[in-house]
Design a protein around this motif. Structure first.
Motif, PDB file in Angstrom:
ATOM      1  N   ARG A  61     -43.217  31.632  -0.318  1.00  0.00           N
ATOM      2  CA  ARG A  61     -42.829  31.990   1.055  1.00  0.00           C
ATOM      3  C   ARG A  61     -43.578  33.248   1.516  1.00  0.00           C
ATOM      4  O   ARG A  61     -44.099  33.320   2.626  1.00  0.00           O
ATOM      5  CB  ARG A  61     -41.314  32.225   1.057  1.00  0.00           C
ATOM      6  CG  ARG A  61     -40.568  32.294   2.348  1.00  0.00           C
ATOM      7  CD  ARG A  61     -40.540  31.033   3.145  1.00  0.00           C
ATOM      8  NE  ARG A  61     -41.521  31.083   4.228  1.00  0.00           N
ATOM      9  CZ  ARG A  61     -42.089  30.041   4.784  1.00  0.00           C
ATOM     10  NH1 ARG A  61     -41.811  28.817   4.379  1.00  0.00           N
ATOM     11  NH2 ARG A  61     -42.961  30.168   5.746  1.00  0.00           N
ATOM     12  N   LYS A  62     -43.634  34.237   0.603  1.00  0.00           N
ATOM     13  CA  LYS A  62     -44.281  35.508   0.966  1.00  0.00           C
ATOM     14  C   LYS A  62     -45.776  35.301   1.264  1.00  0.00           C
ATOM     15  O   LYS A  62     -46.325  35.913   2.172  1.00  0.00           O
ATOM     16  CB  LYS A  62     -44.116  36.534  -0.168  1.00  0.00           C
ATOM     17  CG  LYS A  62     -42.741  37.203  -0.159  1.00  0.00           C
ATOM     18  CD  LYS A  62     -42.536  38.121  -1.336  1.00  0.00           C
ATOM     19  CE  LYS A  62     -43.168  39.484  -1.127  1.00  0.00           C
ATOM     20  NZ  LYS A  62     -42.757  40.445  -2.180  1.00  0.00           N
ATOM     21  N   GLU A 104     -45.565  23.998   1.921  1.00  0.00           N
ATOM     22  CA  GLU A 104     -45.075  24.909   2.957  1.00  0.00           C
ATOM     23  C   GLU A 104     -46.045  24.962   4.134  1.00  0.00           C
ATOM     24  O   GLU A 104     -45.645  25.003   5.291  1.00  0.00           O
ATOM     25  CB  GLU A 104     -44.876  26.316   2.384  1.00  0.00           C
ATOM     26  CG  GLU A 104     -43.698  26.427   1.444  1.00  0.00           C
ATOM     27  CD  GLU A 104     -42.419  25.864   2.060  1.00  0.00           C
ATOM     28  OE1 GLU A 104     -42.079  26.253   3.192  1.00  0.00           O
ATOM     29  OE2 GLU A 104     -41.773  25.019   1.413  1.00  0.00           O
ATOM     30  N   ASN A 154     -39.854  32.003  -3.627  1.00  0.00           N
ATOM     31  CA  ASN A 154     -39.887  33.249  -2.875  1.00  0.00           C
ATOM     32  C   ASN A 154     -41.327  33.776  -2.739  1.00  0.00           C
ATOM     33  O   ASN A 154     -41.746  34.194  -1.652  1.00  0.00           O
ATOM     34  CB  ASN A 154     -38.994  34.272  -3.603  1.00  0.00           C
ATOM     35  CG  ASN A 154     -38.857  35.540  -2.824  1.00  0.00           C
ATOM     36  OD1 ASN A 154     -38.762  35.508  -1.589  1.00  0.00           O
ATOM     37  ND2 ASN A 154     -38.876  36.662  -3.526  1.00  0.00           N
ATOM     38  N   THR A 168     -41.907  23.829  -6.977  1.00  0.00           N
ATOM     39  CA  THR A 168     -41.700  25.178  -7.514  1.00  0.00           C
ATOM     40  C   THR A 168     -40.537  25.194  -8.507  1.00  0.00           C
ATOM     41  O   THR A 168     -40.236  26.229  -9.091  1.00  0.00           O
ATOM     42  CB  THR A 168     -41.437  26.230  -6.400  1.00  0.00           C
ATOM     43  OG1 THR A 168     -40.313  25.796  -5.627  1.00  0.00           O
ATOM     44  CG2 THR A 168     -42.645  26.406  -5.506  1.00  0.00           C
ATOM     45  N   ASP A 222     -42.102  29.840  -8.144  1.00  0.00           N
ATOM     46  CA  ASP A 222     -41.152  30.743  -7.499  1.00  0.00           C
ATOM     47  C   ASP A 222     -41.278  30.564  -5.982  1.00  0.00           C
ATOM     48  O   ASP A 222     -42.278  30.968  -5.376  1.00  0.00           O
ATOM     49  CB  ASP A 222     -41.482  32.181  -7.911  1.00  0.00           C
ATOM     50  CG  ASP A 222     -40.477  33.181  -7.372  1.00  0.00           C
ATOM     51  OD1 ASP A 222     -40.136  33.093  -6.173  1.00  0.00           O
ATOM     52  OD2 ASP A 222     -40.034  34.057  -8.139  1.00  0.00           O
ATOM     53  N   ASP A 267     -46.039  33.384   4.617  1.00  0.00           N
ATOM     54  CA  ASP A 267     -45.707  34.311   5.714  1.00  0.00           C
ATOM     55  C   ASP A 267     -46.873  35.253   5.995  1.00  0.00           C
ATOM     56  O   ASP A 267     -47.202  35.524   7.154  1.00  0.00           O
ATOM     57  CB  ASP A 267     -44.454  35.140   5.382  1.00  0.00           C
ATOM     58  CG  ASP A 267     -43.183  34.321   5.525  1.00  0.00           C
ATOM     59  OD1 ASP A 267     -43.265  33.187   6.038  1.00  0.00           O
ATOM     60  OD2 ASP A 267     -42.111  34.806   5.098  1.00  0.00           O
TER      61      ASP A 267
END
Ligand code: SAM
Length: 290
Positions: free
Chosen positions: A40-41, A67, A37, A8, A35, A44
């Motif tokens: 991750r979103k 991830e 973030n 990333t 990115d 999640d």
């Protein structure tokens, strides 16, 4: 995994592309997430747990894959680009829970994929930063396979994501909306700026969550649902009655009765009907066709 690249990071990603002699291909919708973030979103939102079976479509350089692999889930990543598969094969060489398939996802049979990878009782999830070029056909394909996932998190062009969850009567409500809302409960989770991709795409994106919906029809009735919905939206400005005359010429004299039984007005247009109303109409039509 100390020397595992951070894909990333635009600098590390470009370096990796240079090392492998790769270039982003527009025709394959290659816009890579840069990115952490947003990655991750998305991960999640998938609520992934060790032991889950996760299908990832278009892993690219592995932003989401990295991830997901850490979660302990069993991951099956389907990538069409042979060059990227070479890169991913090296990156995930030491990860036994990551299986790569170098194929066109539109040519795969989900029944066979499940038979090959899914253990009894295993939770199956789908994740993708979907190449925009295949978004319509891909969504049709997973619906046609009766949406066999417990959860899907898909990044799509913003307008397409909206179209899948939009309400009857809206200008972008169409066949894909009806079928998606029949098979799934969908929700747009968040929008994603063009700036978090390399190269920067021409369109904005949104992340969509899909969960299986309550399927009201049997398999044969669902065949009628597909014919009815896809046929009706070919001429969306015409009344449903006119459209059904064209789709089912053998039922010509029965159509007013069928519509009445389904509590649908003769003047109704396809875009006025919810997925539930289409399902009811498909069931009644099926009974008349039998
Ligand atoms: N997942 C990566 C990320 O988020 O950075 C890459 C996403 S990129 C938008 C889409 C990926 O799907 C590319 O790697 C592209 O090569 C792949 N792809 C395009 N068409 C495909 C197809 N028909 N079957 C499988 N993969 C495909």
């Amino acid at each position: 995994m100390a020397d595992f690249p951070n894909v990333t990071s635009p600098r590390e990603l470009m370096q990796l592309f240079e090392e492998y002699g790769l270039q982003p291909h527009k025709r394959l919708g290659q816009n890579f997430l840069i990115d952490a973030n947003i990655v991750r979103k998305i991960v999640d939102a998938l609520e992934v747990e060790a032991g889950d079976l996760v299908f990832e479509i278009g892993p690219g350089a592995g932003a989401l894959t990295t991830e997901l692999a850490k979660s302990g889930a069993q991951l099956v990543a389907i990538e069409l680009d042979r060059g990227l598969c070479g890169l991913l094969g090296n990156l995930f060489e030491k990860w036994p829970n990551v299986k790569l398939i170098n194929k066109d996802v539109l040519k795969l049979n989900w029944g066979s994929l499940f038979a090959e990878f899914c253990k009894d009782g295993q939770t199956v999830k789908l994740v993708s930063n979907l190449p925009y070029v295949i978004s319509g056909p891909f969504v049709y394909a997973i619906l046609k396979s009766s949406f066999p996932f417990q959860r899907a998190i898909i990044m799509l062009q913003k307008e397409v994501a909206r179209r899948l969850v939009t309400a009857p009567g809206e200008s972008d409500y169409g066949a894909l909306s009806v079928l998606c809302q029949y098979y799934t409960d969908g929700e747009v989770l968040f929008n994603v700026s063009k700036n978090v991709f390399w190269p920067r795409p021409g369109v904005s994106s949104a992340v969509l969550k899909l969960k299986p919906g309550e399927r009201l029809l049997g398999v044969e009735e669902e065949t009628v649902l597909w014919d009815l919905v896809q046929g009706a939206f070919q001429q969306r400005r015409k009344t449903l009655l006119n459209n059904m005359n064209r789709i089912y010429p053998s039922l010509k004299n029965k159509l007013p009765e069928i519509l009445e039984e389904a509590a649908i007005k003769e003047q109704a247009r396809p875009e006025d009907l919810s997925s539930g109303q289409f399902a009811m109409l498909a069931r009644i039509t099926y009974n008349y066709l039998k």
